[in-house]
Write a protein that holds these residues in place. Structure first.
Motif, PDB file in Angstrom:
ATOM      1  N   TYR A   1       0.831  -1.195   0.000  1.00  0.00           N
ATOM      2  CA  TYR A   1       0.000   0.000   0.000  1.00  0.00           C
ATOM      3  C   TYR A   1       0.871   1.253   0.000  1.00  0.00           C
ATOM      4  O   TYR A   1       1.980   1.259   0.550  1.00  0.00           O
ATOM      5  N   GLY A   2       0.343   2.308  -0.569  1.00  0.00           N
ATOM      6  CA  GLY A   2       1.040   3.582  -0.577  1.00  0.00           C
ATOM      7  C   GLY A   2       0.074   4.741  -0.452  1.00  0.00           C
ATOM      8  O   GLY A   2      -1.127   4.600  -0.699  1.00  0.00           O
ATOM      9  N   GLY A   3       0.582   5.882  -0.052  1.00  0.00           N
ATOM     10  CA  GLY A   3      -0.219   7.088   0.023  1.00  0.00           C
ATOM     11  C   GLY A   3      -1.387   6.987   0.992  1.00  0.00           C
ATOM     12  O   GLY A   3      -1.266   6.448   2.098  1.00  0.00           O
ATOM     13  N   ARG A   4      -2.537   7.464   0.564  1.00  0.00           N
ATOM     14  CA  ARG A   4      -3.729   7.473   1.419  1.00  0.00           C
ATOM     15  C   ARG A   4      -4.154   6.069   1.820  1.00  0.00           C
ATOM     16  O   ARG A   4      -4.589   5.846   2.953  1.00  0.00           O
ATOM     17  N   ARG A   5      -4.004   5.126   0.890  1.00  0.00           N
ATOM     18  CA  ARG A   5      -4.407   3.754   1.207  1.00  0.00           C
ATOM     19  C   ARG A   5      -3.551   3.182   2.335  1.00  0.00           C
ATOM     20  O   ARG A   5      -4.036   2.443   3.189  1.00  0.00           O
ATOM     21  N   ALA A   6      -2.276   3.515   2.344  1.00  0.00           N
ATOM     22  CA  ALA A   6      -1.390   3.041   3.412  1.00  0.00           C
ATOM     23  C   ALA A   6      -1.785   3.655   4.751  1.00  0.00           C
ATOM     24  O   ALA A   6      -1.786   2.972   5.785  1.00  0.00           O
TER      25      ALA A   6
END
Length: 224
Positions: free
Chosen positions: A182-187
């Motif tokens: 996951y990266g960004g907002r999802r992380a």
């Protein structure tokens, strides 16, 4: 939330953070924090894993009565590592999601803990030991996790040894369990729900064990 509860119940929570020491760059450490003499020597392995598919292994274990009673994850100190917060440090072992400490021991625990939890599910009359030899473990740096995410790279070979004689009975066989990170907002959202990097990687190992050895155990429920 039920899926998350299932996932968190099946994978172990992280160990207490190790004491913080000075930051480092790429290193190749010479000493071991744990006794590598407990690991089997793979240099003499001659089995051909190319024809050993997952169904064949599970069937072979039932036919020969093999029961895995111990798990050993060998994270060699010769693997390079780094604390650099860059896009993708060119190293073989990357783990920065816990306070700085013995990265080799931390990675060993991440991989070994969920597998040990499944040992009671094995049945058979001949005890064998499962050994993993890790060649690549690449989680995310904070920089990557805050942006596009990338991948969790996990590569290893595994073998089975007679628990009494130490004789090789299966392997080595190679596995690549790499999956999307996951990266960004999802992380950020995942972290808020308790789905840390450690939790997702432990769930991946849990599910691999179930699939590889055809165990009658529910999968983690974590999405990869």
């Amino acid at each position: 939330m039920s899926r998350l509860t299932t996932a968190l119940g099946l994978v172990a929570v992280a160990l207490s953070a190790l004491a913080c020491v000075s930051n480092g760059t790429v290193t190749r450490e010479a000493t071991n924090a744990f006794d590598t003499s407990t690991f089997f020597d793979v240099s003499g392995n001659v089995s051909n894993p190319s024809a050993q598919t997952q169904p064949a292994l599970a069937a072979l274990m039932r036919e020969r009565g093999w029961r895995i009673t111990d798990v050993r994850v060998n994270v060699l100190r010769s693997l390079s590592t780094s604390e650099a917060n860059t896009m993708k440090p060119n190293v073989e072992l990357l783990w920065q999601d816990e306070p700085y400490g013995d990265r080799y021991a931390q990675v060993r625990d991440i991989l070994e803990r969920p597998m040990r939890g499944l040992l009671p599910a094995f049945e058979g009359s001949r005890d064998v030991v499962l050994q993993l030899n890790v060649s690549l473990f690449h989680a995310q740096t904070p920089l990557v996790r805050s942006t596009f995410g990338g991948e969790h790279e996990i590569e290893f070979t595994f073998s089975l040894y007679d628990a009494t004689t130490g004789a090789l009975v299966y392997g080595p066989a190679s596995r690549d369990l790499t999956f999307a990170a996951y990266g960004g907002r999802r992380a950020v959202e995942a972290e808020a729900m308790g789905l840390t990097q450690r939790v997702r990687i432990e769930a991946r190992m849990h599910d691999w064990m179930i699939s590889e050895f055809r165990l009658p155990v529910a999968p983690s429920g974590v999405t990869f």
